[in-house]
Design an enzyme around this catalytic site. Structure first.
Site, PDB file in Angstrom:
ATOM      1  N   GLY A  40      21.934  75.136 -52.239  1.00 53.68           N
ATOM      2  CA  GLY A  40      23.252  75.395 -52.824  1.00 53.68           C
ATOM      3  C   GLY A  40      22.998  75.845 -54.248  1.00 53.68           C
ATOM      4  O   GLY A  40      22.562  75.052 -55.073  1.00 53.68           O
ATOM      5  N   HIS A  41      23.179  77.130 -54.527  1.00 55.44           N
ATOM      6  CA  HIS A  41      22.880  77.690 -55.850  1.00 55.44           C
ATOM      7  C   HIS A  41      24.191  78.083 -56.530  1.00 55.44           C
ATOM      8  O   HIS A  41      24.922  78.932 -56.039  1.00 55.44           O
ATOM      9  CB  HIS A  41      21.948  78.906 -55.714  1.00 55.44           C
ATOM     10  CG  HIS A  41      20.594  78.550 -55.168  1.00 55.44           C
ATOM     11  ND1 HIS A  41      19.604  79.463 -54.949  1.00 55.44           N
ATOM     12  CD2 HIS A  41      20.060  77.349 -54.826  1.00 55.44           C
ATOM     13  CE1 HIS A  41      18.521  78.853 -54.487  1.00 55.44           C
ATOM     14  NE2 HIS A  41      18.786  77.561 -54.395  1.00 55.44           N
TER      15      HIS A  41
HETATM   16  P1  GDP Z   1      20.113  75.253 -57.907  1.00 55.73           P
HETATM   17  O1  GDP Z   1      20.167  74.717 -56.528  1.00 55.73           O
HETATM   18  O2  GDP Z   1      18.751  75.103 -58.532  1.00 55.73           O
HETATM   19  O3  GDP Z   1      20.643  76.649 -58.047  1.00 55.73           O
HETATM   20  O4  GDP Z   1      21.082  74.309 -58.796  1.00 55.73           O
HETATM   21  P2  GDP Z   1      22.548  73.797 -58.356  1.00 55.73           P
HETATM   22  O5  GDP Z   1      23.503  74.914 -58.501  1.00 55.73           O
HETATM   23  O6  GDP Z   1      22.507  73.084 -57.065  1.00 55.73           O
HETATM   24  O7  GDP Z   1      22.781  72.664 -59.446  1.00 55.73           O
HETATM   25  C1  GDP Z   1      22.767  72.934 -60.791  1.00 55.73           C
HETATM   26  C2  GDP Z   1      24.118  72.491 -61.367  1.00 55.73           C
HETATM   27  O8  GDP Z   1      24.052  72.433 -62.778  1.00 55.73           O
HETATM   28  C3  GDP Z   1      25.247  73.458 -61.057  1.00 55.73           C
HETATM   29  O9  GDP Z   1      26.439  72.736 -60.945  1.00 55.73           O
HETATM   30  C4  GDP Z   1      25.276  74.361 -62.288  1.00 55.73           C
HETATM   31  O10 GDP Z   1      26.557  74.942 -62.517  1.00 55.73           O
HETATM   32  C5  GDP Z   1      24.945  73.369 -63.363  1.00 55.73           C
HETATM   33  N1  GDP Z   1      24.203  73.902 -64.513  1.00 55.73           N
HETATM   34  C6  GDP Z   1      23.260  74.861 -64.557  1.00 55.73           C
HETATM   35  N2  GDP Z   1      22.744  74.967 -65.791  1.00 55.73           N
HETATM   36  C7  GDP Z   1      23.375  74.063 -66.562  1.00 55.73           C
HETATM   37  C8  GDP Z   1      23.250  73.661 -67.925  1.00 55.73           C
HETATM   38  O11 GDP Z   1      22.441  74.169 -68.689  1.00 55.73           O
HETATM   39  N3  GDP Z   1      24.076  72.658 -68.358  1.00 55.73           N
HETATM   40  C9  GDP Z   1      24.971  72.055 -67.530  1.00 55.73           C
HETATM   41  N4  GDP Z   1      25.726  71.084 -68.036  1.00 55.73           N
HETATM   42  N5  GDP Z   1      25.106  72.399 -66.247  1.00 55.73           N
HETATM   43  C10 GDP Z   1      24.307  73.376 -65.757  1.00 55.73           C
HETATM   44  P1  IMO Z   2      18.505  73.857 -53.748  1.00 59.60           P
HETATM   45  O1  IMO Z   2      17.927  75.205 -53.356  1.00 59.60           O
HETATM   46  C1  IMO Z   2      18.168  69.513 -53.491  1.00 59.60           C
HETATM   47  C2  IMO Z   2      16.580  67.865 -49.750  1.00 59.60           C
HETATM   48  C3  IMO Z   2      17.541  67.062 -48.891  1.00 59.60           C
HETATM   49  C4  IMO Z   2      16.570  66.100 -48.237  1.00 59.60           C
HETATM   50  C5  IMO Z   2      15.335  66.982 -47.998  1.00 59.60           C
HETATM   51  C6  IMO Z   2      15.265  67.600 -46.613  1.00 59.60           C
HETATM   52  O2  IMO Z   2      19.964  73.853 -53.921  1.00 59.60           O
HETATM   53  O3  IMO Z   2      17.712  73.303 -54.879  1.00 59.60           O
HETATM   54  P2  IMO Z   2      16.567  69.488 -45.282  1.00 59.60           P
HETATM   55  O4  IMO Z   2      18.014  69.801 -45.160  1.00 59.60           O
HETATM   56  O5  IMO Z   2      15.763  70.589 -45.884  1.00 59.60           O
HETATM   57  O6  IMO Z   2      15.991  68.982 -44.001  1.00 59.60           O
HETATM   58  O7  IMO Z   2      16.486  68.241 -46.307  1.00 59.60           O
HETATM   59  O8  IMO Z   2      15.409  68.005 -48.959  1.00 59.60           O
HETATM   60  N1  IMO Z   2      17.054  69.220 -50.081  1.00 59.60           N
HETATM   61  C7  IMO Z   2      17.506  69.572 -51.287  1.00 59.60           C
HETATM   62  N2  IMO Z   2      17.717  68.840 -52.413  1.00 59.60           N
HETATM   63  N3  IMO Z   2      18.401  70.840 -53.494  1.00 59.60           N
HETATM   64  C8  IMO Z   2      18.168  71.599 -52.398  1.00 59.60           C
HETATM   65  O9  IMO Z   2      18.250  72.944 -52.425  1.00 59.60           O
HETATM   66  C9  IMO Z   2      17.740  70.963 -51.212  1.00 59.60           C
HETATM   67  N4  IMO Z   2      17.462  71.394 -49.956  1.00 59.60           N
HETATM   68  C10 IMO Z   2      17.036  70.325 -49.282  1.00 59.60           C
HETATM   69  O10 IMO Z   2      18.483  66.379 -49.695  1.00 59.60           O
HETATM   70  O11 IMO Z   2      16.195  65.092 -49.138  1.00 59.60           O
HETATM   71 MG    MG Z   3      21.241  73.335 -55.417  1.00 57.14          MG
END
Ligand code: GDP
Ligand code: IMO
Ligand code: MG
Length: 421
Positions: A40-41
């Site tokens: 989830g990005h």
């Molecule tokens: P990803 O999976 O690595 O793309 O990261 P996620 O989107 O799952 O989680 C990162 C979260 O932190 C998201 O809700 C972003 O909007 C938020 N985020 C990213 N950079 C920053 C930052 O510098 N400060 C804060 N407060 N939030 C951030």
């Molecule tokens: P992004 O790209 C954080 C974790 C799950 C679980 C383990 C295995 O957003 O950083 P799976 O569904 O792959 O069988 O789960 O990996 N996990 C993540 N944790 N960010 C993710 O993706 C993840 N994708 C899988 O929570 O512990």
């Molecule tokens: Mg994520």
């Protein structure tokens, strides 16, 4: 030209989506190389907040090509929802999203197998996102999988044979109630939509693009500590999240890799089960969760929170050959009086500075303390504005890792990103 790789150095959710979106203007092509909708990005810009699962985070920039590589696994139902969500913001993807014919498909029955396997594990479950990732990669390496290219040939036959096999496995090894029919109908709608896209031999396309002078950014999913080989096994995902995964997940030779941008939070989080040496169970952990809004982008689960772990950070830098660092979510630490970094592990009475074979729950972190900067950094735009205590924190990490922190993120928005010289 070379392929630059951006990947997470912790347990995922480092902020990869945000930084890929920020860096996209510098590249011609953005590509995902592993994982699937377990990712989830999150991207935030112009009052839009969008979470991507399968589609590369370059999609919101005009004139850029986005490629889903062969190492990715695709659930057509989730893919369709993503496409519809992006269309709703007025973006047409039919011309700038290419999909590898060699990417594998997540079947409805893979999701059931994932759920059945987790239920059977009971207390020792992985904490999977239940998107069918593990069973799909098992079928890939077991040489049973269905690939995107298969939807162009006698697909129904292959689909039925694999679902039948999954049914037998479910009957024989799991007592798990399930009904495929509803999800299956949506799934075939998703397959129809996939057929409208440009399904390509992406390894050929990407290598030709490099030859023709195009620049490529490869976007990692999950994080190094969730890597199937080098993560905290078995509490990991089922793909190679590390830099080498970009080679196999795209068909790019190792000597074509350029910069390796390692991205980490100024603290640490984990979602799902498994060891986490610096996890905080007290009010400090809660404060990190609340200030950092640490709830899963894919599942909404609470993320476990703790201090930055330098031992595992150095390990991740080593495995990936990181050439530059990006530090995220620095602003989340803005109000703390004291901030800690774990600089060693205590295990069996001895202090060690490396990640042991098993990252067990017995590891006790050894901390170095830092003075908090107690300054709101969220509207800063230049490193000259950084408070002294923050500079000391950055300096310590750079010295300990030997790698420069070239970007600091001070908020979720595209604009809250500071490049350092
Ligand atoms: P990803 O999976 O690595 O793309 O990261 P996620 O989107 O799952 O989680 C990162 C979260 O932190 C998201 O809700 C972003 O909007 C938020 N985020 C990213 N950079 C920053 C930052 O510098 N400060 C804060 N407060 N939030 C951030
Ligand atoms: P992004 O790209 C954080 C974790 C799950 C679980 C383990 C295995 O957003 O950083 P799976 O569904 O792959 O069988 O789960 O990996 N996990 C993540 N944790 N960010 C993710 O993706 C993840 N994708 C899988 O929570 O512990
Ligand atoms: Mg994520």
């Amino acid at each position: 030209m070379k392929v630059d790789v951006l990947l997470g150095l912790q347990w995922g959710d480092e902020g990869k989506g945000k930084i890929v979106d920020v860096l996209t203007p510098k590249y011609d092509i953005i590509t995902r190389f592993q994982g699937g909708p377990n990712a989830g990005h999150t991207l935030e810009f112009n009052k839009i907040k969008h979470v991507l699962h399968t589609i590369p985070s370059g999609i919101f920039r005009d004139d850029k090509l986005n490629v889903i590589g062969n190492g990715v696994v695709i659930d057509p139902v989730i893919f369709k929802k993503e496409i519809e969500g992006i269309k709703a913001i007025g973006i047409d993807l039919s011309k700038n999203l290419f999909i590898s014919k060699k990417a594998h498909l997540i079947l409805p029955s893979h999701r059931i197998l994932d759920a059945a396997s987790e239920a059977a594990k009971g207390k020792s479950k992985i904490g999977s996102t239940l998107k069918g990732i593990g069973p799909t990669y098992m079928d890939k390496t077991g040489r049973n999988g269905l690939r995107v290219g298969d939807i162009l040939t006698n697909f129904d036959e292959k689909y039925k044979a694999l679902v039948e096999k999954h049914g037998e496995m479910l009957d024989k090894y799991f007592s798990f109630e399930y009904d495929l029919s509803e999800y299956e109908a949506e799934w075939f709608e998703g397959i129809k939509l996939l057929q409208e896209f440009q399904l390509i031999d992406s390894e050929q396309f990407l290598n030709d693009s490099l030859k023709n002078g195009k620049s490529i950014l490869a976007e990692g999913a999950q994080g190094t500590l969730l890597d199937i080989d080098f993560g905290s096994y078995p509490f990991v995902t089922s793909s190679n999240t590390v830099c080498a995964g970009a080679c196999t997940g795209l068909g790019i030779a190792p000597n074509k890799i350029g910069e390796v941008i390692g991205i980490f939070k100024a603290y640490c989080t984990r979602v799902g089960m498994g060891p986490f040496p610096t996890e905080l169970f007290d009010e400090v952990g809660t404060e990190l969760r609340v200030k950092g809004n640490e709830f899963g982008s894919t599942t909404g689960r609470e993320r476990r929170c703790g201090w930055l772990d330098m031992v595992s950070l150095k390990y991740s830098i080593m495995i990936n050959g990181v050439t530059q660092l990006t530090m995220m979510k620095s602003d989340v630490l803005d109000d703390f009086d004291t901030i800690k970094i774990c600089t060693g592990y205590k295990l069996d009475g001895k202090e060690i500075d490396y990640v042991p074979y098993e990252m067990t729950a017995d590891i006790k972190p050894v901390y170095t303390e830092f003075k908090g900067w107690k300054t709101d950094m969220t509207s800063m735009s230049n490193e000259n504005e950084f408070p002294e205590a923050f500079k000391a924190y950055v300096d310590f990490i750079e010295k300990a890792t030997g790698i420069a922190i070239t970007v600091v993120s001070v908020g979720p928005n595209r604009s809250q990103t500071i490049e350092r010289k």
